[in-house]
Enzyme design. Structure first.
Site, PDB file in Angstrom:
ATOM      1  N   ASP A   1       0.856  -1.190   0.000  1.00 43.38           N
ATOM      2  CA  ASP A   1       0.000   0.000   0.000  1.00 43.38           C
ATOM      3  C   ASP A   1       0.886   1.233   0.000  1.00 43.38           C
ATOM      4  O   ASP A   1       2.123   1.123   0.016  1.00 43.38           O
ATOM      5  CB  ASP A   1      -0.904   0.015   1.239  1.00 43.38           C
ATOM      6  CG  ASP A   1      -2.363  -0.232   0.897  1.00 43.38           C
ATOM      7  OD1 ASP A   1      -2.883   0.499   0.041  1.00 43.38           O
ATOM      8  OD2 ASP A   1      -2.965  -1.162   1.474  1.00 43.38           O
TER       9      ASP A   1
ATOM     10  N   ASP B   1      -5.846   1.802   6.778  1.00 42.40           N
ATOM     11  CA  ASP B   1      -6.959   0.864   6.609  1.00 42.40           C
ATOM     12  C   ASP B   1      -6.639  -0.129   5.485  1.00 42.40           C
ATOM     13  O   ASP B   1      -7.107  -0.002   4.361  1.00 42.40           O
ATOM     14  CB  ASP B   1      -8.269   1.609   6.331  1.00 42.40           C
ATOM     15  CG  ASP B   1      -8.166   2.580   5.156  1.00 42.40           C
ATOM     16  OD1 ASP B   1      -7.036   2.902   4.734  1.00 42.40           O
ATOM     17  OD2 ASP B   1      -9.225   2.999   4.657  1.00 42.40           O
TER      18      ASP B   1
ATOM     19  N   ASP C   1      -7.014  -3.258   3.488  1.00 41.53           N
ATOM     20  CA  ASP C   1      -8.076  -4.226   3.214  1.00 41.53           C
ATOM     21  C   ASP C   1      -7.562  -5.599   2.808  1.00 41.53           C
ATOM     22  O   ASP C   1      -8.215  -6.615   3.082  1.00 41.53           O
ATOM     23  CB  ASP C   1      -8.963  -3.728   2.065  1.00 41.53           C
ATOM     24  CG  ASP C   1      -9.903  -2.615   2.459  1.00 41.53           C
ATOM     25  OD1 ASP C   1      -9.802  -1.535   1.860  1.00 41.53           O
ATOM     26  OD2 ASP C   1     -10.748  -2.838   3.343  1.00 41.53           O
ATOM     27  N   ASP C   2      -6.440  -5.642   2.100  1.00 38.83           N
ATOM     28  CA  ASP C   2      -6.055  -6.876   1.413  1.00 38.83           C
ATOM     29  C   ASP C   2      -4.628  -7.291   1.726  1.00 38.83           C
ATOM     30  O   ASP C   2      -3.725  -6.464   1.843  1.00 38.83           O
ATOM     31  CB  ASP C   2      -6.209  -6.708  -0.101  1.00 38.83           C
ATOM     32  CG  ASP C   2      -5.449  -5.499  -0.630  1.00 38.83           C
ATOM     33  OD1 ASP C   2      -4.289  -5.655  -1.054  1.00 38.83           O
ATOM     34  OD2 ASP C   2      -6.020  -4.387  -0.626  1.00 38.83           O
TER      35      ASP C   2
ATOM     36  N   TYR D   1       4.377   0.714  -2.013  1.00 36.96           N
ATOM     37  CA  TYR D   1       4.468   0.663  -3.473  1.00 36.96           C
ATOM     38  C   TYR D   1       5.854   1.065  -3.968  1.00 36.96           C
ATOM     39  O   TYR D   1       6.443   0.404  -4.833  1.00 36.96           O
ATOM     40  CB  TYR D   1       3.428   1.601  -4.094  1.00 36.96           C
ATOM     41  CG  TYR D   1       2.001   1.138  -3.980  1.00 36.96           C
ATOM     42  CD1 TYR D   1       1.610  -0.114  -4.442  1.00 36.96           C
ATOM     43  CD2 TYR D   1       1.027   1.973  -3.423  1.00 36.96           C
ATOM     44  CE1 TYR D   1       0.291  -0.530  -4.353  1.00 36.96           C
ATOM     45  CE2 TYR D   1      -0.294   1.565  -3.329  1.00 36.96           C
ATOM     46  CZ  TYR D   1      -0.658   0.311  -3.790  1.00 36.96           C
ATOM     47  OH  TYR D   1      -1.964  -0.097  -3.693  1.00 36.96           O
TER      48      TYR D   1
ATOM     49  N   ARG E   1     -13.998   0.091   3.313  1.00 37.34           N
ATOM     50  CA  ARG E   1     -14.204   1.394   2.670  1.00 37.34           C
ATOM     51  C   ARG E   1     -15.502   1.479   1.876  1.00 37.34           C
ATOM     52  O   ARG E   1     -15.921   2.580   1.522  1.00 37.34           O
ATOM     53  CB  ARG E   1     -13.044   1.678   1.714  1.00 37.34           C
ATOM     54  CG  ARG E   1     -11.670   1.346   2.285  1.00 37.34           C
ATOM     55  CD  ARG E   1     -10.597   1.436   1.240  1.00 37.34           C
ATOM     56  NE  ARG E   1      -9.316   0.920   1.732  1.00 37.34           N
ATOM     57  CZ  ARG E   1      -8.171   1.076   1.110  1.00 37.34           C
ATOM     58  NH1 ARG E   1      -8.134   1.712  -0.032  1.00 37.34           N
ATOM     59  NH2 ARG E   1      -7.060   0.575   1.623  1.00 37.34           N
TER      60      ARG E   1
END
Length: 653
Positions: free
Chosen positions: A204, A210, A212-213, A315, A504
């Site tokens: 991320d 937050d 998510d994955d 990233y 989200r």
């Protein structure tokens, strides 16, 4: 006296009945006069005295007058006010309050009173307020405009004015939901597989909370991969129908604005308990996806699990390492990190090539990140190209969402789907005619069939003609949210349903509940009616969120580029829209949108001919600009009152 009034009223009614009538919408100008866009397609002049009784956006019935072959209208009946609830700025003089609506086409200063809940001592000149229209000159028994101030939004000197005003304008929440002291896990009948020993990782932005994955991948001996996508599971904490769920349903999405996020779920859930944080055991909904060496999907399996992310990656670091960026020092230091990232990179390339050949791939465009100081001043705007790490996550999420769409279609028959019908049915004949002028053969039926449309789009994209691509997109409809499966022509897919961002997006929470109920033995999935009722609300909230993000960015762009406008700084740009009044371009350096009035395109205004239908500007009969063209422009104005940037063609060097 009563008899005289009655006779006068009857006389007015008789005159009115003999006068031609037209209906339409008021369009104000910078001058004292205005126009009415008639429902009959004509534009009618409104003289200054009559403009005093209307406001931009009013829908009216008007008397049509003709004098010396010139037509004008006199608005007489209000059909629908252009203002109802609105945001404006206070003018306070000698104790009297008035409000100027915050709208680029409205300059009216409207007399006002304060609602009972508003303290006069807290309202000052220049403050931002929410108001509502009480009186309108065209309403029966009203003689003038009059409004009521309902609430103070922000003092004139508040640092966070762009955020507070924008959220209020779109009736969006100003803060995240209230939190609770405890968040116990809900009891359910799902058996969760223990995957805590697997080398899951997240990728991320460095500042993301937050998450998510999380992903885990292994290569198969026979070729290809098994990708396990683990998604955070807020439905393990939030019971359907409870107060937290109802609040999330109302919000529908987390609102992401530069420098501020307003979460859909309470922050403890969004940023902590549900977030797949490094070294923390988390409940998750997971999917094993088997992908062949050529990038095709061979199968999938959904299941509930407990997972632990072994690494929080960014990233930039991952991209630098995989791309061999000079000077980068980061290396993956978690178990199997190097092999995991290399395998995911290989899968990403395979999936990308598969989608190029069998579906549709969006052109890579950079994202733009705003760097702000602690009070909201823009320090810089960074262009972030879509590098390999972003593409790895993107391809993984697309894979997971394709599997979700297929699973729900087979086991439930409904869910929250993103559907795109390609060329709108009512525009297919026009699109065929246009394509024929460009030497492209197509039929209306072809534009309505996914496989044939996808092949056509690939052939057009292979031409590398930005104008042709942009022009064809004008015939296409928008992505809609539906409760039943449908094709996504924009992606070239049979169906697409997202479940990868439940922290989200409330639609993803709905899909989670549907997926989990297909895994629970003996339980019945949610009825289709419950998903059907959500789609309209989700669509509207998505629209409002996107408008809010755009509006805040426009405000910040104007502030950031004010100095560039004062010095007429040049920029490279691309043409994104062409209208009768001029062109709209996007600056490549920072993503700002700039309007170039037609009067700036050439010194001889009469030489400029704009074809807004075909997206072409001709100067002296020669094509000068087209949709999608690269242009060099210079900024000339940065108007904070309208949050707009104005430009013109750059002077020849």
């Amino acid at each position: 006296m009563l008899q005289n009034n009655s006779l006068l009223a009857q006389l007015k009614q008789d005159i009115r009945s003999q006068t031609p009538r037209v209906t339409g919408t008021i369009k104000a100008t910078d001058k004292s006069y205005g126009f009415m866009d008639g429902d009959d397609g004509n534009s009618y002049f409104i003289p200054p005295p009559h403009m005093k009784n209307v406001i931009h956006g009013d829908r009216v019935e008007a008397a049509l007058h003709t004098e010396n072959e010139r037509q004008s209208v006199e608005p007489e009946v209000l059909l629908e006010p252009g203002l109802s609830r609105f945001i404006g700025r206070v003018k306070k003089r000698e104790g009297r309050v008035s409000v100027v609506p915050d709208h680029p086409s409205i300059r009216n200063t409207l007399s006002a009173r304060l609602a009972k809940q508003v303290d006069d001592s807290t309202i000052n000149d220049g403050d931002w307020v929410e108001a509502k229209l009480l009186r309108h000159p065209l309403k029966p028994d009203d003689r003038s405009f009059y409004v009521q101030v309902e609430a103070l939004i922000a003092p004139s000197d508040a640092a966070d004015v762009p955020w507070r005003v924008t959220l209020a304008r779109h009736a969006l929440e100003q803060a995240s939901p209230s939190d609770k002291s405890e968040w116990p896990l809900l009891e359910d009948s799902l058996a969760r597989e223990d995957l805590t020993d697997r080398p899951f990782f997240t990728i991320d932005s460095a500042s993301t909370q937050d998450m998510d994955d999380a992903l885990c991948i292994r290569e198969r001996d026979e070729g290809g991969w098994v990708l396990t996508v683990a998604i955070a599971d807020p439905t393990a904490y939030v019971q359907a129908g409870d107060s937290v769920d109802l609040e999330a349903r109302q919000r529908a999405f987390t609102v992401y604005l530069p420098g501020q996020n307003v979460t859909m779920l309470p922050e403890t859930l969004a940023n902590d308990l549900c977030s797949l944080k490094e070294d923390q055991v988390r409940p998750a909904l997971a999917c094993d996806i088997t992908v062949a060496a050529d990038g095709s999907i061979e199968g999938h399996r959904f299941f509930a699990a407990h997972v632990t992310s072994k690494a929080k990656l960014s990233y930039d670091n991952v991209s630098n390492w995989l791309e061999g960026t000079e000077g980068a020092t980061w290396t993956p230091d978690f178990d199997h990190g190097e092999s995991q990232l290399k395998a995911l990179e290989a899968l990403t390339h395979a999936r990308y090539q598969w989608r190029l050949a069998n579906a549709l791939v969006f052109a890579d465009r950079p994202d733009y990140a705003f760097e702000l100081d602690e009070v909201g001043n823009v320090l810089a705007i960074h262009a972030e190209p879509r590098r390999i790490a972003m593409r790895m996550i993107e391809e993984s999420m697309i894979l997971a969402n394709i599997c979700c769409a297929k699973h729900l279609a087979e086991h439930v028959g409904h869910g929250i789907y993103n559907v795109h019908t390609g060329v709108a049915p009512e525009k297919r004949d026009q699109a065929v005619e246009f394509l024929a002028t460009q030497g492209v053969e197509a039929t209306p039926d072809q534009l309505g069939e996914l496989e044939r449309f996808t092949a056509l789009r690939r052939s057009i994209e292979a031409k590398g003609d930005a104008w042709l691509d942009a022009r064809l997109r004008r015939f296409q409809g928008y992505v809609t949210i539906t409760a039943t499966p449908g094709p996504h022509f924009g992606m070239g897919l049979d169906a697409y349903a997202t479940w990868t961002s439940p922290i989200r997006k409330y639609g993803d929470m709905i899909n989670h509940r549907l997926l989990k109920q297909t895994l629970a033995q003996g339980e019945t999935a949610l009825p289709a009616a419950e998903t059907e009722t959500e789609t309209e609300h989700l669509t509207e909230r998505r629209r409002l969120n996107r408008m809010a993000e755009r509006d805040v960015k426009d405000w910040l762009y104007v502030r950031f580029l004010r100095e560039a406008a004062e010095t007429n700084q040049p920029f490279d740009a691309e043409i994104m829209d062409i209208k009768r009044g001029g062109m709209r371009v996007r600056l490549l350096d920072n993503g700002a949108t700039v309007f170039m009035p037609s009067s700036t395109l050439h010194s001889d205004k009469t030489a400029v001919a704009i074809d807004d239908k075909d997206g072409i500007v001709r100067i002296s009969d020669a094509v000068a600009y087209r949709l999608g063209d690269a242009v060099r422009i210079e900024l000339s104005e940065a108007r904070e009152d309208t949050r707009s940037l104005i430009g013109r063609p750059a002077a020849a060097q």
